[in-house]
Design an enzyme around this catalytic site. Structure first.
Site, PDB file in Angstrom:
ATOM      1  N   SER A 255       0.846  -1.180   0.000  1.00  0.00           N
ATOM      2  CA  SER A 255       0.000   0.000   0.000  1.00  0.00           C
ATOM      3  C   SER A 255       0.888   1.239   0.000  1.00  0.00           C
ATOM      4  O   SER A 255       2.112   1.145   0.075  1.00  0.00           O
ATOM      5  CB  SER A 255      -0.909  -0.010   1.233  1.00  0.00           C
ATOM      6  N   LYS A 256       0.221   2.380  -0.069  1.00  0.00           N
ATOM      7  CA  LYS A 256       0.929   3.661  -0.181  1.00  0.00           C
ATOM      8  C   LYS A 256       2.038   3.852   0.848  1.00  0.00           C
ATOM      9  O   LYS A 256       3.049   4.476   0.562  1.00  0.00           O
ATOM     10  CB  LYS A 256      -0.081   4.808  -0.050  1.00  0.00           C
ATOM     11  N   ARG A 257       1.843   3.310   2.042  1.00  0.00           N
ATOM     12  CA  ARG A 257       2.872   3.578   3.054  1.00  0.00           C
ATOM     13  C   ARG A 257       4.188   2.878   2.751  1.00  0.00           C
ATOM     14  O   ARG A 257       5.216   3.181   3.331  1.00  0.00           O
ATOM     15  CB  ARG A 257       2.362   3.247   4.460  1.00  0.00           C
TER      16      ARG A 257
END
Ligand code: GLU
Length: 484
Positions: A255-257
């Site tokens: 995911s984005k993180r």
């Protein structure tokens, strides 16, 4: 037995974003088709109008184009199995559902939203209690006469098991009693994804259905539909999840993180589309030998379904960076220059430069083109630096010998009749030999004075060559002054 021509399809929902997982699905579908001389189809699944995002279809086209994944059939290129946009096919699903009702494999459900909501609240499980499954003919007639809105649900067998074989995950069996009577057609007459994908895949002659493993649990329901229609079940190829590495060493769904997860974002971050594709190809697929660098053509020739792994793949940004650097190293001169030029201009403006020399010193170590300005801006302007930089143990330089050797090098360079890389090279090497010094003892102070920084692309000779005589001598003078 007639061997059917392989047909795969990539069926994205236009959400405005192409996650690397989706891109990998598209790539594998494409490669499966191409490796078996088949056809790769693009189908846009836009029936879920709530998820519709303006311009999202263009993101799909642009991504496929930039990635070099070319579809043989699709909304923009046509084909014999169109239309290729689900919303344009909307009228063809209902008759199939009605056929299932006739055959006792589906039924109309007149339950109101309120009833279903209450049911969900009270039962605690989100499922449907099959209330309308056994309505009498009269009850149904009555409701239809009153125009009571209804959905059409699949009538799941209440007993027995459904088994299917996935090319990656192997044999999977579920108890039919666990399967919900899922909605096939909504009150507005439009199909759900779960129904449409089966009808579409069949009517488009799809032989291999490739998709994320999140669809594995729905597959038995799809198979029951194929069986209900008496259609041949396609080969299923479910792909494992893509994970990201967390700071504590554990992994979780990418995911984005973890970093950029969209194709366009990765390109924006400086990764080359070819490098992304090459990396993604190996994210869950293992070639027969240890080859790592693959052109699209080579992938098309080497890809095979058995090489797909069912264990989750971990997206490793460092590895992607390695691929990027390899692609940069292997670029032909013209392509390299085209990529680098905007950054050269950013640093040098319209100044006349021999860019091929910059290409040469950058190519071997460059990981991303966008790193260029940071690496070469010292050519445009000598940075402020501390004289401590002249001290280097490995080169045996210190604040006593650096001024002496820099001075000597300066005088010799100044006396050169011509300023070429060879001339500069011979001059400095000869000096080291004559003075019985390590080459580094001469080169280090020269490079520090010329660049004003410790880490540089290229060594002293290349830097002096690119700077030219006047600028080089000027910088060496500054260095001497600094050293007192
Ligand atoms: N439209 C679905 C999605 O984007 C496609 C799933 C499938 O390939 O069947 O997830």
């Amino acid at each position: 037995m007639v061997i059917k021509k392989v047909r795969t399809r990539y069926a994205p929902s236009p959400t405005g974003f192409m996650h690397v997982g989706n891109l990998r699905t598209a790539l594998y579908e494409y490669l499966i088709a191409k490796s078996m001389d088949g056809t790769f189809v693009l189908r846009i699944e836009d029936t879920d109008q709530e998820r519709y995002v303006e311009g999202a279809v263009d993101v799909i086209y642009n991504t496929l184009k930039t990635a070099g994944i070319t579809h043989d059939e699709g909304p923009d290129v046509g084909g014999d199995f169109g239309p290729y946009v689900q919303s344009e096919r909307k009228d063809m699903y209902l008759p199939y559902a009605e056929q299932l009702i006739k055959d006792g494999k589906a039924y109309r459900c007149f339950c109101t939203k309120e009833r279903l909501e209450k049911l969900a609240e009270n039962s605690g499980f989100g499922g449907y209690d099959r209330h309308c499954r056994d309505l009498s003919e009269e009850e149904i007639e009555e409701k239809l006469k009153n125009n009571t809105p209804y959905v059409i649900r699949q009538k799941m067998p209440l007993e027995g098991k459904t088994t299917f074989k996935d090319a990656v995950f192997g044999e999977i069996t579920v108890d039919n009693s666990e399967l919900q009577d899922q909605i096939l057609v909504k009150t507005d007459g439009y199909p759900t994804y779960n129904f449409a994908n089966v009808i579409d895949d069949h009517t488009m002659g799809i032989t291999h259905v490739v998709r994320g493993s999140e669809y594995l649990s729905s597959t038995p329901k799809y198979n029951l539909l194929y069986e209900a229609f008496g259609w041949e079940i396609p080969t299923y190829v479910h792909l494992p999840l893509i994970m990201g590495k967390n700071e504590d060493g554990s992994v979780s769904k990418l995911s984005k993180r973890h970093g950029s997860t969209g194709f366009e974002d990765l390109v924006e971050d400086g990764y080359l589309p070819e490098a992304i594709i090459n990396y993604i190809a190996l994210l869950g697929w293992c070639p027969k030998d240890n080859q790592e660098i693959f052109s699209m053509k080579e992938l098309e020739e080497s890809f095979f379904i058995e090489g797909i792994s069912k264990s989750p793949a971990v997206f490793d940004y460092d590895k992607l960076l390695w691929f990027n650097a390899e692609y940069i190293k292997a670029m032909d001169e013209e392509t390299f220059t085209a990529h680098a030029m905007p950054y050269y201009k950013e640093v040098f403006g319209d100044k006349e430069m021999d860019y091929s020399k910059l290409n040469e010193i950058l190519r071997q170590r460059l990981e991303k083109f966008k790193d260029i300005p940071e690496k070469i801006k010292f050519f445009a302007e000598l940075p402020e630096y501390d004289k401590e930089l002249f001290v280097n143990k490995k080169s045996k330089t210190n604040l006593e010998n650096a001024p002496v050797n820099l001075k000597e090098a300066y005088e010799r360079l100044k006396a050169l009749p011509e300023w070429t890389a060879d001339a500069v090279h011979d001059c400095l090497i000869n000096m080291a030999q004559e003075k019985e010094l390590k080459n580094g003892t001469v080169m280090w102070p020269v490079r520090i004075a010329a660049a004003g920084q410790k880490v540089t692309p290229g060594g002293a000779i290349e830097i002096l060559d690119i700077l030219g005589r006047d600028e080089s001598l000027k910088r060496l003078e500054i260095g001497l002054k600094k050293l007192g």
